[in-house]
Design a protein around this motif. Structure first.
Motif, PDB file in Angstrom:
ATOM      1  N   GLN A  97      -3.683  -5.429  51.481  1.00 39.85           N
ATOM      2  CA  GLN A  97      -5.053  -5.285  51.015  1.00 39.85           C
ATOM      3  C   GLN A  97      -5.403  -3.812  50.933  1.00 39.85           C
ATOM      4  OE1 GLN A  97      -6.325  -7.619  54.757  1.00 39.85           O
ATOM      5  NE2 GLN A  97      -8.178  -6.485  54.225  1.00 39.85           N
ATOM      6  N   ILE A  98      -6.648  -3.486  50.735  1.00 38.31           N
ATOM      7  CA  ILE A  98      -7.006  -2.139  50.312  1.00 38.31           C
ATOM      8  C   ILE A  98      -6.577  -1.051  51.298  1.00 38.31           C
ATOM      9  CG2 ILE A  98      -9.341  -2.321  51.274  1.00 38.31           C
ATOM     10  CD1 ILE A  98     -10.296  -0.629  48.867  1.00 38.31           C
ATOM     11  N   THR A  99      -6.597  -1.330  52.601  1.00 37.74           N
ATOM     12  CA  THR A  99      -6.340  -0.267  53.573  1.00 37.74           C
ATOM     13  C   THR A  99      -4.993  -0.362  54.263  1.00 37.74           C
ATOM     14  OG1 THR A  99      -7.480  -1.544  55.291  1.00 37.74           O
ATOM     15  CG2 THR A  99      -8.786   0.090  54.062  1.00 37.74           C
ATOM     16  N   ALA A 100      -4.393  -1.566  54.291  1.00 39.43           N
ATOM     17  CA  ALA A 100      -3.178  -1.755  55.082  1.00 39.43           C
ATOM     18  C   ALA A 100      -2.614  -3.149  54.815  1.00 39.43           C
ATOM     19  CB  ALA A 100      -3.502  -1.606  56.571  1.00 39.43           C
ATOM     20  N   ASP A 155      -1.977  -6.441  59.601  1.00 38.10           N
ATOM     21  CA  ASP A 155      -2.460  -5.377  60.481  1.00 38.10           C
ATOM     22  C   ASP A 155      -3.981  -5.293  60.511  1.00 38.10           C
ATOM     23  OD1 ASP A 155       0.177  -4.770  60.942  1.00 38.10           O
ATOM     24  OD2 ASP A 155       0.229  -3.023  59.611  1.00 38.10           O
ATOM     25  N   VAL A 156      -4.625  -5.682  59.411  1.00 37.60           N
ATOM     26  CA  VAL A 156      -6.088  -5.605  59.342  1.00 37.60           C
ATOM     27  C   VAL A 156      -6.720  -6.750  60.138  1.00 37.60           C
ATOM     28  CG1 VAL A 156      -8.099  -5.653  57.813  1.00 37.60           C
ATOM     29  CG2 VAL A 156      -6.027  -4.442  57.113  1.00 37.60           C
ATOM     30  N   THR A 181      -2.154  -6.971  55.332  1.00 40.76           N
ATOM     31  CA  THR A 181      -3.163  -7.917  55.821  1.00 40.76           C
ATOM     32  C   THR A 181      -2.918  -8.299  57.284  1.00 40.76           C
ATOM     33  OG1 THR A 181      -1.839  -9.722  54.888  1.00 40.76           O
ATOM     34  CG2 THR A 181      -3.632  -8.892  53.549  1.00 40.76           C
ATOM     35  N   HIS A 196      -3.166  -0.699  45.120  1.00 45.68           N
ATOM     36  CA  HIS A 196      -4.238  -1.697  45.198  1.00 45.68           C
ATOM     37  C   HIS A 196      -5.238  -1.454  44.066  1.00 45.68           C
ATOM     38  CE1 HIS A 196      -7.093  -4.507  47.066  1.00 45.68           C
ATOM     39  NE2 HIS A 196      -8.022  -3.637  46.725  1.00 45.68           N
ATOM     40  N   HIS A 214      -7.922  -2.790  39.442  1.00 46.76           N
ATOM     41  CA  HIS A 214      -7.149  -3.204  40.612  1.00 46.76           C
ATOM     42  C   HIS A 214      -5.766  -3.642  40.125  1.00 46.76           C
ATOM     43  CE1 HIS A 214     -11.104  -3.085  42.525  1.00 46.76           C
ATOM     44  NE2 HIS A 214     -10.450  -3.037  43.677  1.00 46.76           N
ATOM     45  N   LEU A 223       1.105   0.297  48.893  1.00 48.78           N
ATOM     46  CA  LEU A 223      -0.312   0.109  49.179  1.00 48.78           C
ATOM     47  C   LEU A 223      -1.237   0.827  48.194  1.00 48.78           C
ATOM     48  CD1 LEU A 223      -2.260  -1.186  51.258  1.00 48.78           C
ATOM     49  CD2 LEU A 223      -2.170   0.980  52.519  1.00 48.78           C
ATOM     50  N   LYS A 224      -0.879   2.033  47.768  1.00 45.08           N
ATOM     51  CA  LYS A 224      -1.810   2.833  46.960  1.00 45.08           C
ATOM     52  C   LYS A 224      -2.116   2.203  45.605  1.00 45.08           C
ATOM     53  CE  LYS A 224       1.020   6.025  44.235  1.00 45.08           C
ATOM     54  NZ  LYS A 224       1.193   7.445  43.863  1.00 45.08           N
TER      55      LYS A 224
END
Length: 274
Positions: free
Chosen positions: A178-181, A185-186, A183, A251, A28, A248-249
């Motif tokens: 964070q992993i997908t977007a 937005d999540v 924080t 992460h 990570h 983001l990528k």
């Protein structure tokens, strides 16, 4: 350490984090780079913990709730002499204890972590034990802003305030991704400072990639007598590597050979101008 020495140490840590992630072909990356300065200051300036006193009941305790960024923790523990750095050549390899999350099979690791929202409850229990045993040790836990929506954190926060655990310090690595977007937005948990205050904590905010500011604020603990302390550390995901910062990528991205060379070049350049 002087501020200059701490800055140099952070850059060397970042170089090693990248080295072992590239060798392991897993890790990570972004979150490890964002929390490097925090770990640097904790282990080199603040906490009373070492290989020599790790079995002592009077040592300070550090629990890494954001366990997925274990590469940063491993590099710092190796530097402090908890185990030979060469052990990290086995990172994420079959039958190695140096896996993708902290495990007590590695010397210097207090607790197995990685399931988000578990570090703070463990830290609260450890701090309660310190109060009951009339010990003077402090308990520190590093959390990610992406794990703030976990309900177990807020149950633990209420408990810490109820028992007046001023021997406890939580640090939130607020790198906003964070992993997908992002924080926000999540599951948006802002304003974090007001939430922690409403749960009875003494709150401070700091540039989490500024070693001098971190050193100053962490030496003020506890912020208020009779209250647990929380530091909201504003950091940059992928800190120190231009093409990784706030992307983001990264992460859990692993640099290619060319990307790794570029990252090391940038870090060496930063080291040369301190």
């Amino acid at each position: 350490m002087t501020t200059k020495e701490l800055k140099q140490k952070s850059i060397e840590y970042r170089k090693k984090i990248l080295k072992y992630i590239v060798k392991a072909k897993a890790g990570h990356t972004g979150g490890s780079l964002s929390c490097t300065d925090i770990l640097n200051v904790l282990y080199n300036e603040v906490m009373n913990v070492s290989p020599q006193n790790f079995s002592s009941p009077d040592r300070d305790r550090y629990i890494q709730s954001k366990g997925h960024t274990v590469e940063a923790l491993f590099v710092v523990l190796a530097d402090k002499g908890f185990f030979p750095e060469e052990n990290l050549n086995t990172l994420c390899q079959y039958q190695s204890h140096y896996i993708g999350h902290p495990t007590r099979k590695v010397n210097g690791v207090e607790q197995n972590t990685g399931a988000l929202g578990h570090g703070l409850p463990i830290a609260v229990g450890t701090a309660i034990a310190g109060k009951l045993d009339k010990k003077n040790y402090k308990v520190y836990t590093l959390m990610g802003d992406g794990e703030m929506p976990e309900g177990s954190n807020w149950e633990a926060a209420l408990t810490a305030a109820h028992y007046k655990l001023d021997n406890l310090c939580a640090i939130v690595d607020k790198n906003t991704l964070q992993i997908t977007a992002p924080t926000a937005d999540v599951c948006n948990t802002d304003p974090l400072d007001e939430k922690w205050k409403s749960f009875g904590w003494a709150v401070r905010e700091v540039d989490g990639n500024n070693v001098a500011a971190l050193k100053e604020i962490l030496q003020e603990l506890p912020f208020e007598e009779g209250k647990p302390s929380v530091v909201i550390a504003h950091t940059t995901k992928g800190k120190g590597v231009s093409y990784m910062e706030n992307v983001l990528k990264w992460h859990h991205g692993v640099p290619s050979g060319e990307e790794y060379e570029q990252a090391i070049k940038e870090l060496d350049e930063a080291l040369s101008v301190i």
